[in-house]
Structure formats: structure tokens, C-alpha cells
Design a protein around this motif. Structure first.
Motif, mmCIF file in Angstrom:
data_model
loop_
_atom_site.group_PDB
_atom_site.id
_atom_site.type_symbol
_atom_site.label_atom_id
_atom_site.label_comp_id
_atom_site.label_asym_id
_atom_site.label_seq_id
_atom_site.Cartn_x
_atom_site.Cartn_y
_atom_site.Cartn_z
ATOM 1 N N CYS A 135 31.203 47.937 45.362
ATOM 2 C CA CYS A 135 30.994 46.570 44.878
ATOM 3 C C CYS A 135 29.515 46.344 44.570
ATOM 4 C CB CYS A 135 31.483 45.569 45.913
ATOM 5 S SG CYS A 135 33.198 45.805 46.390
ATOM 6 N N THR A 136 29.079 46.849 43.440
ATOM 7 C CA THR A 136 27.654 46.795 43.099
ATOM 8 C C THR A 136 27.338 45.782 42.009
ATOM 9 O OG1 THR A 136 28.027 48.628 41.567
ATOM 10 C CG2 THR A 136 27.272 49.175 43.798
ATOM 11 N N GLY A 137 28.336 45.108 41.449
ATOM 12 C CA GLY A 137 28.086 44.122 40.411
ATOM 13 C C GLY A 137 29.364 43.685 39.747
ATOM 14 N N PRO A 138 29.312 42.653 38.887
ATOM 15 C CA PRO A 138 30.531 42.099 38.286
ATOM 16 C C PRO A 138 31.266 43.081 37.393
ATOM 17 C CG PRO A 138 28.568 41.216 37.221
ATOM 18 C CD PRO A 138 28.102 41.974 38.427
ATOM 19 N N GLU A 139 30.536 44.054 36.838
ATOM 20 C CA GLU A 139 31.183 45.022 35.958
ATOM 21 C C GLU A 139 32.176 45.901 36.695
ATOM 22 O OE1 GLU A 139 27.556 46.782 37.728
ATOM 23 O OE2 GLU A 139 27.985 44.916 36.638
ATOM 24 N N ARG A 140 32.057 45.981 38.021
ATOM 25 C CA ARG A 140 32.983 46.802 38.809
ATOM 26 C C ARG A 140 34.297 46.082 39.077
ATOM 27 N NH1 ARG A 140 31.025 51.306 41.032
ATOM 28 N NH2 ARG A 140 33.224 51.803 40.853
ATOM 29 N N LEU A 141 34.312 44.765 38.921
ATOM 30 C CA LEU A 141 35.509 43.978 39.227
ATOM 31 C C LEU A 141 36.346 43.841 37.952
ATOM 32 C CD1 LEU A 141 33.889 41.193 41.432
ATOM 33 C CD2 LEU A 141 34.642 43.479 42.096
ATOM 34 N N GLY A 142 36.751 44.966 37.397
ATOM 35 C CA GLY A 142 37.398 44.965 36.099
ATOM 36 C C GLY A 142 38.872 44.624 36.130
ATOM 37 N N LYS A 143 39.561 44.976 37.198
ATOM 38 C CA LYS A 143 40.994 44.695 37.274
ATOM 39 C C LYS A 143 41.224 43.270 37.773
ATOM 40 C CE LYS A 143 42.314 49.486 38.175
ATOM 41 N NZ LYS A 143 43.003 50.417 39.095
ATOM 42 N N ARG A 144 42.375 42.743 37.456
ATOM 43 C CA ARG A 144 42.706 41.383 37.870
ATOM 44 C C ARG A 144 42.994 41.332 39.358
ATOM 45 N NH1 ARG A 144 47.158 37.397 34.991
ATOM 46 N NH2 ARG A 144 46.886 35.621 36.403
ATOM 47 N N GLY A 145 42.312 40.460 40.075
ATOM 48 C CA GLY A 145 42.579 40.293 41.497
ATOM 49 C C GLY A 145 43.947 39.668 41.722
ATOM 50 N N ASP A 146 44.575 39.976 42.853
ATOM 51 C CA ASP A 146 45.931 39.467 43.068
ATOM 52 C C ASP A 146 46.082 38.637 44.340
ATOM 53 O OD1 ASP A 146 45.810 41.419 44.988
ATOM 54 O OD2 ASP A 146 47.592 42.501 44.332
ATOM 55 N N HIS A 147 44.978 38.143 44.904
ATOM 56 C CA HIS A 147 45.090 37.200 46.007
ATOM 57 C C HIS A 147 45.317 35.795 45.462
ATOM 58 C CE1 HIS A 147 42.817 39.829 49.176
ATOM 59 N NE2 HIS A 147 43.918 40.385 48.735
ATOM 60 N N ARG A 148 46.237 35.048 46.096
ATOM 61 C CA ARG A 148 46.606 33.729 45.592
ATOM 62 C C ARG A 148 46.092 32.580 46.439
ATOM 63 N NH1 ARG A 148 50.941 34.305 42.066
ATOM 64 N NH2 ARG A 148 50.411 32.165 41.491
ATOM 65 N N ILE A 149 45.737 32.864 47.698
ATOM 66 C CA ILE A 149 45.352 31.789 48.608
ATOM 67 C C ILE A 149 44.526 32.375 49.750
ATOM 68 C CG2 ILE A 149 47.389 31.949 50.116
ATOM 69 C CD1 ILE A 149 47.397 28.807 50.028
ATOM 70 N N LEU A 150 43.657 31.545 50.320
ATOM 71 C CA LEU A 150 42.814 31.954 51.443
ATOM 72 C C LEU A 150 43.017 30.961 52.579
ATOM 73 C CD1 LEU A 150 40.519 33.909 52.375
ATOM 74 C CD2 LEU A 150 38.899 32.205 51.514
ATOM 75 N N PHE A 151 43.339 31.465 53.766
ATOM 76 C CA PHE A 151 43.640 30.610 54.906
ATOM 77 C C PHE A 151 42.493 30.562 55.911
ATOM 78 C CE2 PHE A 151 48.171 31.285 53.793
ATOM 79 C CZ PHE A 151 48.598 29.972 53.859
ATOM 80 N N THR A 152 42.328 29.405 56.525
ATOM 81 C CA THR A 152 41.594 29.274 57.779
ATOM 82 C C THR A 152 42.627 29.137 58.889
ATOM 83 O OG1 THR A 152 41.508 26.863 57.613
ATOM 84 C CG2 THR A 152 39.666 28.116 56.637
#
Length: 207
Positions: A135-152
Motif C-alpha cells: 500500500c504505497t499510493g493510490p495507484e496500487r488500489l486499482g481493483k474495486r473494494g468490496d467492503h460495504r459497511i464499517l462497524f463500531t
């Protein structure tokens, strides 16, 4: 069309009926593995987590490890109600999911100091499936993320109690999963681990 139900093993006896919903590519040994991905290893039932083909009060334990964050938000409470239905009285539910409190704090802290940490948090938060060292920069995040929600923890506890669960506890770190092991060197307490119990005594253990 590919979503169908099938058994790969004999039905466990009462007392050993443990279901892992969303077992994915790292199934936990000793559980009936449920997933929607036909390519997932050792999957026993190909079925959605909010529509399980088990009788009421059938299971002794139900677990999901980093699955709930992938569920479309409108399906979350139906899934919790379904898991409550399937568990026997006194049965336990275990949920592992990214820790919203930790990620919120890390995201703010990462805006100063080492810029790579910002992209490490983005990767884990949105589910880009990169190792932290990648994870060195935005260019590495090329694929679509698949998380839909974040819980506390308070939010997750509230939803579980709403559908009937009791004794909802934050037990983060007591049963570390592979995500905890891999991410702890980069993010403190990366996983929220919650245990909840279905109140009551099961009266149908012979099914």
C-alpha cells in the motif's frame, strides 16, 4: 443460477453443530462451511447467509470471520435475525469484522507522519485485498473494494440486541484470526471481535 444448496458431509450430532457463514478462502476447521462462492475451499453449503436451510434452534454455534462487512446493509438485520433463529437457546454467535473505532482513529492519525500508513488504512477499510507492504499510493488500489459497511462495537451491539441477542461482549484479541495476525504490525487492534448469546434453553436438541 449457480447459487444452489448442497451437502458435502454428514449432518453433525447435537452438541457439534457449528456453522461458519461466509467461510471464504480460509475456512475455520470444525464448522459446516456456508458461502455463496462455489470456488471457496471446503464449502459445504452454497447458500446466502440470511437464508440458511436449517431448522429453528438447530445450531450450537455460529461464526463469521470478516464476512459481515461484505453484506449489503439492507441485508444485515435479516442476517442477524436468521442467525438468531438457527441458534439454539444458549448458543453463541461470534463475529469478526474490521474495527471501526480503530480505523477511524488511524485514518486521522495517518494524515501526518508516514504517508504510506494512510494507504494502508484505505486498503483495509475498503477491502482492496493488498498486503500492507503493497500500500504505497493510490495507484496500487486499482481493483474495486468490496467492503460495504464499517462497524463500531456500540453499533454492532445495538443491532444484535435489537434482534434478541444478549450478553453481547467485545472480546477483541481473545481469538485472533488471520486478519488480526497479518494486520496488527501495521494497525493496532484491526479486528472487532464480538460474542453474543441467544438467551433461553433449547428444547429441540434431538433434531
Amino acid at each position: 443460477a449457480r447459487l444452489q444448496r448442497f451437502w458435502r458431509l454428514e449432518v453433525p450430532l447435537p452438541g457439534a453443530r457449528r456453522i461458519e457463514v461466509g467461510s471464504g478462502y480460509r475456512p475455520v476447521p470444525g464448522f459446516i462451511h456456508v458461502d455463496v462462492n462455489p470456488d471457496a475451499p471446503k464449502v459445504d453449503l452454497l447458500v446466502r447467509g440470511h437464508a440458511l436451510p436449517f431448522p429453528d434452534t438447530w445450531a450450537d454455534e455460529l461464526m463469521n470471520v470478516h464476512m459481515i462487512e461484505h453484506v449489503p446493509p439492507p441485508n444485515i438485520k435479516p442476517a442477524f435475525r436468521e442467525w438468531y433463529r438457527v441458534l439454539r437457546g444458549g448458543g453463541a454467535l461470534m463475529i469478526h469484522t474490521p474495527n471501526g473505532e480503530t480505523f477511524g482513529r488511524e485514518l486521522v492519525d495517518s494524515t501526518s507522519g508516514n504517508s504510506n500508513s494512510f494507504w494502508v488504512v484505505q486498503n483495509a477499510l475498503f477491502g482492496y485485498y493488498l498486503h500492507p507492504t503493497e500500500c504505497t499510493g493510490p495507484e496500487r488500489l486499482g481493483k474495486r473494494g468490496d467492503h460495504r459497511i464499517l462497524f463500531t462495537f456500540p453499533a454492532l451491539r445495538s443491532l444484535l440486541e435489537e434482534v434478541g441477542f444478549s450478553r453481547v461482549e467485545d472480546i477483541s484479541g481473545e481469538y485472533p484470526c488471520s486478519n488480526w495476525v497479518e494486520w496488527s504490525p501495521y494497525i493496532s487492534r484491526p479486528c472487532l471481535e464480538v460474542r453474543a448469546v441467544k438467551a433461553g434453553v433449547n428444547l429441540t436438541r434431538d433434531r
